[in-house]
Design an enzyme around this catalytic site. Structure first.
Site, PDB file in Angstrom:
ATOM      1  N   LYS A 134     -20.794 -13.812  78.737  1.00  0.00           N
ATOM      2  CA  LYS A 134     -21.608 -12.814  78.031  1.00  0.00           C
ATOM      3  C   LYS A 134     -20.759 -12.027  77.013  1.00  0.00           C
ATOM      4  O   LYS A 134     -21.143 -11.869  75.860  1.00  0.00           O
ATOM      5  CB  LYS A 134     -22.229 -11.868  79.062  1.00  0.00           C
ATOM      6  CG  LYS A 134     -22.806 -10.583  78.531  1.00  0.00           C
ATOM      7  CD  LYS A 134     -24.248 -10.685  78.159  1.00  0.00           C
ATOM      8  CE  LYS A 134     -24.714  -9.409  77.466  1.00  0.00           C
ATOM      9  NZ  LYS A 134     -26.042  -9.464  76.977  1.00  0.00           N
ATOM     10  N   LYS A 142     -20.886  -1.189  73.532  1.00  0.00           N
ATOM     11  CA  LYS A 142     -20.552  -1.338  74.965  1.00  0.00           C
ATOM     12  C   LYS A 142     -19.967  -2.736  75.221  1.00  0.00           C
ATOM     13  O   LYS A 142     -18.933  -2.882  75.871  1.00  0.00           O
ATOM     14  CB  LYS A 142     -21.814  -1.129  75.812  1.00  0.00           C
ATOM     15  CG  LYS A 142     -21.596  -1.401  77.298  1.00  0.00           C
ATOM     16  CD  LYS A 142     -22.879  -1.458  78.103  1.00  0.00           C
ATOM     17  CE  LYS A 142     -22.581  -2.026  79.491  1.00  0.00           C
ATOM     18  NZ  LYS A 142     -23.747  -2.153  80.342  1.00  0.00           N
ATOM     19  N   THR A 146     -24.797  -6.002  82.600  1.00  0.00           N
ATOM     20  CA  THR A 146     -23.632  -6.400  81.802  1.00  0.00           C
ATOM     21  C   THR A 146     -22.501  -5.445  82.173  1.00  0.00           C
ATOM     22  O   THR A 146     -22.575  -4.249  81.866  1.00  0.00           O
ATOM     23  CB  THR A 146     -23.926  -6.269  80.293  1.00  0.00           C
ATOM     24  OG1 THR A 146     -25.045  -7.081  79.986  1.00  0.00           O
ATOM     25  CG2 THR A 146     -22.724  -6.713  79.469  1.00  0.00           C
TER      26      THR A 146
HETATM   27  P1  NAD Z   1     -31.646   1.393  81.663  1.00  0.00           P
HETATM   28  O1  NAD Z   1     -30.792   2.584  81.516  1.00  0.00           O
HETATM   29  O2  NAD Z   1     -32.986   1.359  81.000  1.00  0.00           O
HETATM   30  O3  NAD Z   1     -31.886   1.058  83.219  1.00  0.00           O
HETATM   31  C1  NAD Z   1     -30.916   1.232  84.207  1.00  0.00           C
HETATM   32  C2  NAD Z   1     -31.604   1.822  85.422  1.00  0.00           C
HETATM   33  O4  NAD Z   1     -30.679   1.900  86.508  1.00  0.00           O
HETATM   34  C3  NAD Z   1     -32.135   3.243  85.185  1.00  0.00           C
HETATM   35  O5  NAD Z   1     -33.529   3.273  85.411  1.00  0.00           O
HETATM   36  C4  NAD Z   1     -31.360   4.101  86.196  1.00  0.00           C
HETATM   37  O6  NAD Z   1     -32.113   5.150  86.738  1.00  0.00           O
HETATM   38  C5  NAD Z   1     -31.018   3.050  87.252  1.00  0.00           C
HETATM   39  N1  NAD Z   1     -29.912   3.413  88.125  1.00  0.00           N
HETATM   40  C6  NAD Z   1     -28.678   3.874  87.793  1.00  0.00           C
HETATM   41  N2  NAD Z   1     -27.921   4.054  88.905  1.00  0.00           N
HETATM   42  C7  NAD Z   1     -28.689   3.684  89.956  1.00  0.00           C
HETATM   43  C8  NAD Z   1     -28.488   3.642  91.374  1.00  0.00           C
HETATM   44  N3  NAD Z   1     -27.339   4.021  91.924  1.00  0.00           N
HETATM   45  N4  NAD Z   1     -29.494   3.213  92.153  1.00  0.00           N
HETATM   46  C9  NAD Z   1     -30.691   2.838  91.617  1.00  0.00           C
HETATM   47  N5  NAD Z   1     -30.947   2.858  90.281  1.00  0.00           N
HETATM   48  C10 NAD Z   1     -29.957   3.278  89.473  1.00  0.00           C
HETATM   49  O7  NAD Z   1     -30.748   0.162  81.155  1.00  0.00           O
HETATM   50  P2  NAD Z   1     -31.247  -1.312  80.715  1.00  0.00           P
HETATM   51  O8  NAD Z   1     -31.496  -1.330  79.242  1.00  0.00           O
HETATM   52  O9  NAD Z   1     -32.314  -1.755  81.667  1.00  0.00           O
HETATM   53  O10 NAD Z   1     -29.908  -2.150  80.958  1.00  0.00           O
HETATM   54  C11 NAD Z   1     -29.477  -2.533  82.248  1.00  0.00           C
HETATM   55  C12 NAD Z   1     -28.289  -3.471  82.089  1.00  0.00           C
HETATM   56  O11 NAD Z   1     -28.687  -4.611  81.310  1.00  0.00           O
HETATM   57  C13 NAD Z   1     -27.093  -2.851  81.356  1.00  0.00           C
HETATM   58  O12 NAD Z   1     -25.913  -3.282  81.973  1.00  0.00           O
HETATM   59  C14 NAD Z   1     -27.234  -3.392  79.939  1.00  0.00           C
HETATM   60  O13 NAD Z   1     -25.991  -3.458  79.256  1.00  0.00           O
HETATM   61  C15 NAD Z   1     -27.792  -4.766  80.204  1.00  0.00           C
HETATM   62  N6  NAD Z   1     -28.544  -5.356  79.086  1.00  0.00           N
HETATM   63  C16 NAD Z   1     -29.430  -4.584  78.381  1.00  0.00           C
HETATM   64  C17 NAD Z   1     -30.131  -5.168  77.326  1.00  0.00           C
HETATM   65  C18 NAD Z   1     -31.133  -4.361  76.525  1.00  0.00           C
HETATM   66  O14 NAD Z   1     -31.558  -4.830  75.458  1.00  0.00           O
HETATM   67  N7  NAD Z   1     -31.550  -3.185  77.001  1.00  0.00           N
HETATM   68  C19 NAD Z   1     -29.929  -6.514  77.001  1.00  0.00           C
HETATM   69  C20 NAD Z   1     -29.051  -7.280  77.767  1.00  0.00           C
HETATM   70  C21 NAD Z   1     -28.360  -6.678  78.814  1.00  0.00           C
END
Ligand code: NAD
Length: 295
Positions: A168, A243, A93
């Site tokens: 979204k 966010k 997102t």
């Molecule tokens: P998270 O922080 O658990 O996972 C993100 C991952 O990206 C981490 O493991 C981090 O180490 C990795 N990362 C960061 N920079 C990187 C790079 N340069 N190369 C490789 N890996 C890298 O976050 P999440 O909860 O999985 O959310 C991910 C996305 O999904 C976000 O944009 C969030 O807004 C969206 N989202 C989350 C939810 C939820 O309920 N958690 C729901 C809908 C959407």
């Protein structure tokens, strides 16, 4: 079977990649966090120590990263790594501007690209029941559809580049505003001596009906599965709602749309997070409203 590279194996990306493996795809994964890579490897993802290795031979690359800056950094690195025609999908997102910039980067690489953010949270990611909101060309959408179907139940093509992110943040702006509205109604009902159940019975079948009330009721009782029944944990964290509201306000400013209630909802969630409640479910904001009233 498609060869897929998955970048970003966190709370969402980890289970999404696992579902691709379950569907029979060959999945390689990369994340900066070693723990995330290890957890993904346990589900059948081939762990890669570097981005270049993860994407070698991939027909499709999926990114699931925290913010626009991370997506732009990774997609910029992909420029020297991917052959022409590779399908690149971002499921994070992020702000609409960064999403459009990512599509431009893909265009320069002669790759086909989609922005495909999701709703459904970590539960939906694990169950493979996410909703995908997709922006990009018909050609890219058609190639991606069978891949997205392994991770989600509903796949909606919203339009051109950036339209998935637009859908979204518009949806989540409605959600943030409507949750505060429902919380205000319950707070007022409490002051007026009206029971939670009575308000629910009336509003859930009247013009006040909405998802924040009937599926995600912010007080315990009327909807036994809502996070309010479990001390507002787990659920959709208030920090993530903030966010998404901030992204909606950034987009409103850039596009010149008037969203005064969205702006106010963002302010209230910022106040809630600042008070230390970013990890609580977003419906817990009813507690802050009660405190404002002094009780
Ligand atoms: P998270 O922080 O658990 O996972 C993100 C991952 O990206 C981490 O493991 C981090 O180490 C990795 N990362 C960061 N920079 C990187 C790079 N340069 N190369 C490789 N890996 C890298 O976050 P999440 O909860 O999985 O959310 C991910 C996305 O999904 C976000 O944009 C969030 O807004 C969206 N989202 C989350 C939810 C939820 O309920 N958690 C729901 C809908 C959407």
């Amino acid at each position: 079977m498609t060869k897929i590279a998955f970048v970003g194996l966190g709370n969402m990306g980890g289970p999404m990649a696992a579902n691709l493996v379950k569907a029979g795809h060959e999945v390689s994964g990369f994340d900066l966090s070693e723990d995330s890579v290890k957890a993904a490897a346990a589900t059948g993802v081939r762990a890669s120590p570097a981005l270049a290795e993860a994407v070698r031979g991939a027909e499709c690359v999926i990114t699931m990263l925290p913010k626009g800056q991370h997506v732009i950094a990774v997609w910029s690195d992909l420029a020297t790594l991917l052959p022409e025609g590779t399908l690149v999908i971002d499921c994070s997102t992020i702000d609409v501007e960064s999403a459009r910039k990512a599509h431009k980067l893909a265009e320069v690489m002669n790759c086909i690209s989609l922005d495909a953010p999701v709703s459904g949270g970590t539960g939906g990611a694990a169950a493979g029941t996410l909703t995908f909101m997709v922006g990009g060309s018909d050609k890219a959408f058609a190639s991606a559809r069978p891949i997205l179907e392994a991770m989600g139940r509903k796949i909606v093509h919203c339009g051109h580049a950036g339209a998935g992110q637009a859908a979204k943040i518009c949806n989540n702006m409605i959600l943030g505003i409507s949750m505060i509205g429902v919380c205000e109604a319950f707070s007022l009902a409490e002051k007026l001596g009206l029971s939670h159940q009575a308000l629910f019975d009336v509003a859930s079948t009247s013009s006040g009906q909405c998802w924040s009330l009937t599926t995600y009721c912010p007080v315990p009782g009327p909807v036994p599965t809502s996070p309010a029944n479990n001390d507002y944990r787990p659920g959709f964290a208030a920090a993530l709602m903030l966010k998404d509201l901030a992204l909606s306000q950034e987009a409103a400013q850039q596009s010149g749309a008037a969203t005064p209630l969205g702006a106010h909802a963002a302010e209230l969630y910022a106040e809630f997070e600042k008070a230390g409640h970013g990890g609580d479910d977003f419906s817990a904001i009813i507690r802050m409203l009660r405190e404002k009233a002094g009780g």
